[in-house]
Motif scaffolding. Structure first.
Motif, short mmCIF file in Angstrom:
data_model
loop_
_atom_site.label_atom_id
_atom_site.label_comp_id
_atom_site.label_asym_id
_atom_site.label_seq_id
_atom_site.Cartn_x
_atom_site.Cartn_y
_atom_site.Cartn_z
N ILE A 51 1.59 -3.54 95.68
CA ILE A 51 2.43 -2.70 96.52
C ILE A 51 3.66 -2.31 95.72
O ILE A 51 4.31 -3.16 95.10
N GLY A 55 6.23 1.31 98.85
CA GLY A 55 5.26 0.92 99.86
C GLY A 55 3.83 1.38 99.59
O GLY A 55 2.93 1.13 100.40
N THR A 57 0.16 1.24 98.20
CA THR A 57 -0.70 0.07 98.01
C THR A 57 -2.00 0.43 97.30
O THR A 57 -2.47 1.57 97.37
N SER A 70 1.71 -6.37 102.20
CA SER A 70 2.93 -5.78 102.74
C SER A 70 4.13 -6.50 102.13
O SER A 70 3.97 -7.54 101.47
#
Length: 121
Positions: A51, A55, A57, A70
């Protein structure tokens, strides 16, 4: 120096779920990318998920649709939610954090101590 503390591993039945956490502390100006790797006995360490600071991924094909990475930037923590676990997911899981530090030029990467995940069939 930067310290990474992992938690959340354990023994679970196939089909179950676990959530791993990795908290970073120490000389941290800004964390860039964060990632999870895993290493099964007798095998190389493989990338599971990454990540970015924004943000974004990416996942290994073997975990797509089952794992979710996360991060909480306020806590300098990265998580790995693992659902529908399979026996082949059994491994030691390591977090990896790339960070800018005061007094040090460029990014430095650090590893967590590893946490065992065992999935029973």
């Amino acid at each position: 120096q930067v310290q990474l503390v992992e938690s959340g591993g354990g023994l679970v039945q196939a089909g179950g779920s676990l959530r791993l956490s990795c908290a970073a502390s120490g000389n941290i100006l800004q964390i860039n990318s964060m990632a999870w790797y895993r290493q099964a006995p007798g095998k190389q360490r493989d990338l599971v998920a990454t990540i970015t600071s924004g943000g974004g991924t990416n996942y290994a094909d073997s975990v797509k649709g089952r794992f979710t990475i996360s991060r909480d930037n306020a806590k300098n923590t990265v998580y790995l939610q693992m659902n529908s676990l399979k026996p082949e997911d059994t491994a030691v899981y390591y977090c990896n954090v790339a960070t800018f530090q005061a007094g040090i030029f460029g990014l430095r990467a650090y590893w967590g101590q590893g946490t065992q995940v065992t999935v029973a069939s």
